[in-house]
Design a protein around this motif. Structure first.
Motif, PDB file in Angstrom:
ATOM      1  N   GLY A 245       0.810  -1.212   0.000  1.00  0.00           N
ATOM      2  CA  GLY A 245       0.000   0.000   0.000  1.00  0.00           C
ATOM      3  C   GLY A 245       0.841   1.259   0.000  1.00  0.00           C
ATOM      4  O   GLY A 245       0.301   2.358  -0.031  1.00  0.00           O
ATOM      5  N   GLY A 246       2.167   1.096   0.034  1.00  0.00           N
ATOM      6  CA  GLY A 246       3.059   2.255   0.008  1.00  0.00           C
ATOM      7  C   GLY A 246       3.324   2.864   1.370  1.00  0.00           C
ATOM      8  O   GLY A 246       3.876   3.962   1.468  1.00  0.00           O
ATOM      9  N   GLN A 247       2.964   2.156   2.452  1.00  0.00           N
ATOM     10  CA  GLN A 247       3.187   2.653   3.809  1.00  0.00           C
ATOM     11  C   GLN A 247       4.585   2.264   4.284  1.00  0.00           C
ATOM     12  O   GLN A 247       4.755   1.512   5.246  1.00  0.00           O
ATOM     13  CB  GLN A 247       2.120   2.076   4.754  1.00  0.00           C
ATOM     14  CG  GLN A 247       0.716   2.553   4.464  1.00  0.00           C
ATOM     15  CD  GLN A 247       0.407   3.860   5.174  1.00  0.00           C
ATOM     16  OE1 GLN A 247       1.277   4.690   5.415  1.00  0.00           O
ATOM     17  NE2 GLN A 247      -0.850   4.059   5.502  1.00  0.00           N
ATOM     18  N   TYR A 248       5.597   2.794   3.605  1.00  0.00           N
ATOM     19  CA  TYR A 248       6.961   2.350   3.872  1.00  0.00           C
ATOM     20  C   TYR A 248       7.440   2.717   5.273  1.00  0.00           C
ATOM     21  O   TYR A 248       8.125   1.929   5.932  1.00  0.00           O
ATOM     22  CB  TYR A 248       7.911   2.917   2.818  1.00  0.00           C
ATOM     23  CG  TYR A 248       7.548   2.522   1.417  1.00  0.00           C
ATOM     24  CD1 TYR A 248       7.327   1.193   1.078  1.00  0.00           C
ATOM     25  CD2 TYR A 248       7.402   3.478   0.406  1.00  0.00           C
ATOM     26  CE1 TYR A 248       6.976   0.815  -0.206  1.00  0.00           C
ATOM     27  CE2 TYR A 248       7.059   3.110  -0.888  1.00  0.00           C
ATOM     28  CZ  TYR A 248       6.841   1.793  -1.184  1.00  0.00           C
ATOM     29  OH  TYR A 248       6.490   1.432  -2.464  1.00  0.00           O
ATOM     30  N   SER A 249       7.088   3.901   5.735  1.00  0.00           N
ATOM     31  CA  SER A 249       7.511   4.306   7.083  1.00  0.00           C
ATOM     32  C   SER A 249       6.917   3.388   8.138  1.00  0.00           C
ATOM     33  O   SER A 249       7.587   3.032   9.116  1.00  0.00           O
ATOM     34  CB  SER A 249       7.086   5.756   7.355  1.00  0.00           C
ATOM     35  OG  SER A 249       7.759   6.648   6.496  1.00  0.00           O
ATOM     36  N   ALA A 250       5.659   3.006   7.926  1.00  0.00           N
ATOM     37  CA  ALA A 250       5.007   2.109   8.887  1.00  0.00           C
ATOM     38  C   ALA A 250       5.704   0.761   8.921  1.00  0.00           C
ATOM     39  O   ALA A 250       5.854   0.156   9.994  1.00  0.00           O
ATOM     40  CB  ALA A 250       3.531   1.934   8.516  1.00  0.00           C
ATOM     41  N   VAL A 251       6.137   0.281   7.772  1.00  0.00           N
ATOM     42  CA  VAL A 251       6.841  -1.001   7.712  1.00  0.00           C
ATOM     43  C   VAL A 251       8.194  -0.890   8.413  1.00  0.00           C
ATOM     44  O   VAL A 251       8.568  -1.752   9.220  1.00  0.00           O
ATOM     45  CB  VAL A 251       7.031  -1.461   6.255  1.00  0.00           C
ATOM     46  CG1 VAL A 251       7.871  -2.736   6.197  1.00  0.00           C
ATOM     47  CG2 VAL A 251       5.685  -1.694   5.583  1.00  0.00           C
TER      48      VAL A 251
END
Length: 294
Positions: free
Chosen positions: A19-25
């Motif tokens: 989903g493009g939530q790279y910071s969350a990952v």
């Protein structure tokens, strides 16, 4: 699936990444994951760093790692920083040694495709065993080859065993945007749902929604979505490129967005494509230059 189980937590990371939530990952606490899930979660974290232009230091961190998953990510980190010749050789070696490894398949095929070796990439991806990311990557490559028929076939096959998957829904939307007609609206619904959900409301989802709106002729709505994407990330290349397209369609000035794109992503495909088209136009025009005098 229980979202608090190890498998559920890995699925959460998987969906956040795609989903493009790279910071969350990157910031996700994976200390409670089992040994079996530790490498897949670490792979997502490292890929998120690379996708966020934070690849510096990854190669040193992974020095000496013998896992094919981590070895190919080390090569990919180096590749993303411009060390293409050596990293491609490493990728080729890992593809030959571990062609059945899922991470090797995805990263190896990505590099091969970027290097213009799409058929080799497709051959590697054909070895996957129920890997939805491999399916999505095959769809992307087929669309880049203008083989919408084969991309659609891939999606329909995947829907038989992964109907509700985020990646399958996204892949179907990509194909729908290429086919057109009523599929524009279907793609819009997918991206709208992603854009409205707090866990997947990313620039990527908003851009997908905006592109669907553009195809549907809803320019004001597309502009709102792109503005929201730029509020989340003012230097997002795809958001800026699509804002340029929207501005042209709406008869608005786009110099500010063009300048921002040139500064933020000088090698963005939109810019390279425009430059290539401009060069071809100049060559064609030169053949018809009016001759003055006898």
């Amino acid at each position: 699936m229980d979202p608090f189980s190890p498998e559920g937590e890995l699925l959460t990371i998987h969906n956040a990444f795609h989903g493009g939530q790279y910071s969350a990952v990157i910031n996700h606490d994976t200390s409670g994951l089992s040994a079996e899930n530790s490498i897949p979660s670490r792979v997502y974290k490292l890929r998120s760093q690379i996708a966020s232009s934070q690849a510096e230091g990854i190669a040193a961190e992974l020095e000496g790692e013998d896992s094919p998953d981590l070895a190919i990510l080390k090569a990919y980190a180096e590749y993303s920083q411009g060390n293409t010749e050596d990293s491609v050789k490493t990728v080729e070696s890992l593809v030959e040694a571990s062609p059945d490894n899922a991470t090797v398949q995805i990263i190896g095929a990505t590099v091969l495709h970027v290097e213009g070796r799409s058929e080799e990439a497709l051959t590697l991806l054909s070895k996957h065993q129920g890997n939805l990311e491999a399916v999505a990557l095959v769809v992307q490559i087929r669309l880049s080859q203008n083989r919408t028929d084969l991309a659609l076939k891939e999606v329909l096959n995947a829907k038989r065993w992964a109907q509700d998957s985020l990646l399958v829904n996204l892949a179907e939307s990509w194909v729908g945007l290429r086919i057109g007609g009523e599929r524009y609206q279907q793609a819009y619904y997918v991206y709208e749902e992603l854009a409205q959900a707090p866990s997947t409301s990313t620039p990527r989802a908003l851009i997908g929604q905006a592109v669907s709106e553009l195809h549907l002729g809803r320019l004001p709505e597309a502009e709102v979505a792109l503005q929201q994407a730029l509020e989340k990330n003012p230097t997002h290349g795809d958001a800026l490129a699509n804002m340029i397209v929207l501005s042209v369609l709406a008869g608005k000035e786009f110099d500010e967005y063009l300048s921002s794109l040139q500064n933020a992503a000088p090698s963005h495909p939109f810019l390279t494509n425009v430059a290539q088209k401009s060069e071809l136009f100049d060559k064609a025009a030169a053949k018809y230059t009016a001759k003055v005098g006898a």
